[in-house]
Design an enzyme around this catalytic site. Structure first.
Site, PDB file in Angstrom:
ATOM      1  N   ALA A  66       0.622  -1.144   0.107  1.00 13.16           N
ATOM      2  CA  ALA A  66       0.024  -0.575  -0.046  1.00 13.16           C
ATOM      3  C   ALA A  66       0.926   1.116  -0.033  1.00 13.16           C
ATOM      4  O   ALA A  66       2.284   1.029   0.338  1.00 13.16           O
ATOM      5  CB  ALA A  66      -0.684   0.305   1.146  1.00 13.16           C
ATOM      6  N   LYS A  67       0.211   2.250  -0.239  1.00 16.55           N
ATOM      7  CA  LYS A  67       0.890   3.667  -0.590  1.00 16.55           C
ATOM      8  C   LYS A  67      -0.239   4.700  -0.073  1.00 16.55           C
ATOM      9  O   LYS A  67      -1.305   4.685  -0.993  1.00 16.55           O
ATOM     10  CB  LYS A  67       1.474   4.021  -0.930  1.00 16.55           C
ATOM     11  CG  LYS A  67       2.732   4.810  -1.095  1.00 16.55           C
ATOM     12  CD  LYS A  67       3.996   3.819  -0.128  1.00 16.55           C
ATOM     13  CE  LYS A  67       5.631   5.213   0.192  1.00 16.55           C
ATOM     14  NZ  LYS A  67       7.040   3.809   0.313  1.00 16.55           N
TER      15      LYS A  67
END
Ligand code: NAD
Length: 428
Positions: A117-118
């Site tokens: 994720a980011k």
């Protein structure tokens, strides 16, 4: 790629920025070597989920400003998603999508039960006061409260965010749940469930794989001439670890430039100077050189621990290192990669070399979930096991398929996620 030609996603979505297209291109280049099914290719080529939020911030002068915030979750096949939160004027959906994709490969390669994720907020963090940063962080966390969670998506620090940011995120999430939830973020202060050795983990991991790579090339690390670009969290720790293992650190640099001593630098003295003065500027026990010159010094190991795009088509033919190790994310461009491969200079890629940070973040989460905390030596030993195991698997794929270490790392990572996806099948 034939299987993707008809995909509506392929015809373009909001995350199609140059960075995401680069992440896709790397994936598409690796996939033919990974022997995975078309279903896997379709599914892993794009993030699973992306959220855009509008984050209102009351400025110190009483006015209200709205900032765009993002969270992209690339794959939940192996477990919750994991990745940093950055505050930067360049944050975009495409940037988060690319970085989330790379996080999936990094976690899979290290066999961590996570996908990538980011996220982040598009803002200029230097223009915000500490109180404004706290309010922004708390509101951004609240906006994401349905997206993040200890079993769904676990944030960590990234550009312009730090332990304090994680403490605010942990507190905000915990207040909404009504009890302390330390396992919601990693990279937080030790006083609220952070892990010892997290700060040193990335730099220490860089040196663990450098040592493994030197051994594979038939040499030890002791006595090797090493150059380290970047003297921050990753590069500073890497330089100390190299020094402690008997390597000769001949040059280091930071944004103020480099310092070189053919006979070896005194690394503890460099740290003392950087701590006192805030950078290497003014350090005079060695020859001052530019960052460009540093990258072209003859050496056994060149550690890139500053930022992206440092070795490019313009300077890769001047590199005189026998081995390049990527502590930073994306320090070698695609053109430079091809030149180095042509010249027979191995590059230990970022998704392997700098994975020590996310690995100890995983240890932090495990300790928080178990409410049982490990000592420094235990964490170091567990990290060393994971880094060596990942390096050996990548090396084996490279040897078997005749690939570069970067291609082999991607292939090994894609295979990990693919095996899980095949086993679980496509719902419904
Ligand atoms: P940092 O800000 O602590 O250190 C960066 C260092 O690079 C500083 O010394 C800075 O002066 C120097 N620098 C910046 N521009 C430079 C240039 N053009 N030439 C030479 N030096 C320059 O950051 P960090 O946490 O050490 O991260 C460095 C890199 O490693 C980034 O690419 C980051 O994404 C990556 N990374 C960090 C971690 C982590 O745990 N900190 C984990 C994985 C990857």
């Amino acid at each position: 790629m034939a299987s993707l030609e008809a995909s509506p996603l392929e015809r373009g979505l909001e995350w199609d920025t140059p960075l995401f297209l680069m992440a896709r291109a790397q994936f598409e280049q690796a996939v033919p070597h990974a022997d995975v099914s078309p279903m896997v290719v379709e599914r892993l080529g794009f993030p699973e989920r992306a959220v855009i939020v509008a984050v209102p911030l009351r400025r110190d002068d009483g006015s209200v400003e709205i900032f765009p915030g993002y969270r992209v979750q690339h794959s939940t096949v192996l477990g919750p998603t994991k990745g940093g939160v950055r505050y930067d004027p360049e944050v975009s959906l495409g940037e988060c999508a690319a970085l989330a994709t790379w996080m999936t490969w990094k976690c899979a390669l290290l066999r961590l039960p996570y996908g990538g994720a980011k996220g982040g907020v598009r803002c200029d963090p230097r223009a915000l006061s500490p109180r404004e940063l706290e309010r922004l962080t708390r509101r951004f966390t609240s906006e994401l409260v349905r997206e993040i969670g200890p079993q769904t998506d676990i944030p960590a620090p990234d550009m312009a965010t730090n332990e304090q940011t994680m403490a605010w995120m942990m507190d905000t999430y915990s207040m909404q749940k009504g009890h302390a939830v330390p396992e919601i973020v990693t990279g937080k202060p030790i006083s609220i469930g952070g892990s010892v050795f997290r700060r040193e983990a990335t730099g220490a991991g860089v040196v663990m794989v450098a040592e493994r790579a030197c051994a594979r090339l038939g040499r030890g690390l002791a006595g090797r001439r090493c150059v380290v670009q970047g003297f921050g969290n990753v590069g500073g720790v890497a330089a100390s670890e190299l020094h402690e293992k008997g390597a000769v650190v001949v040059a280091v640099s930071d944004v103020s430039g480099g310092v070189y001593d053919e006979g070896g630098l005194d690394v503890p003295d460099l740290h003392a100077h950087a701590t006192e003065h805030g950078s290497l500027e003014g350090y005079d026990r060695g020859e001052r050189i530019t960052n460009e010159e540093l990258l072209e010094l003859p050496c056994d190991v060149l550690v890139l621990a500053a930022r992206e795009d440092q070795l490019t088509g313009a300077n890769a033919d001047k590199v005189r290192a026998s081995l390049v190790v990527e502590g930073a994310n994306g320090p070698t461009t695609i053109e430079a990669d091809a030149i180095l491969a042509e010249r027979g200079i191995p590059v230990v890629p970022d998704i392997l070399a700098n994975a020590g940070g996310v690995t100890v973040s995983y240890f932090e989460w495990v300790q928080d979930l178990g409410r049982l905390f490990w000592g420094r030596e235990e964490i170091r030993a567990r990290l060393a096991d994971k880094m060596s195991d990942a390096f050996d698997r990548v090396y084996a794929v490279a040897a078997e398929k005749g690939l570069t270490l970067r291609q082999a790392a991607l292939v090994a990572a894609i295979r990990e996620v693919a095996a899980a996806l095949e086993a679980r099948g496509l719902y419904p």
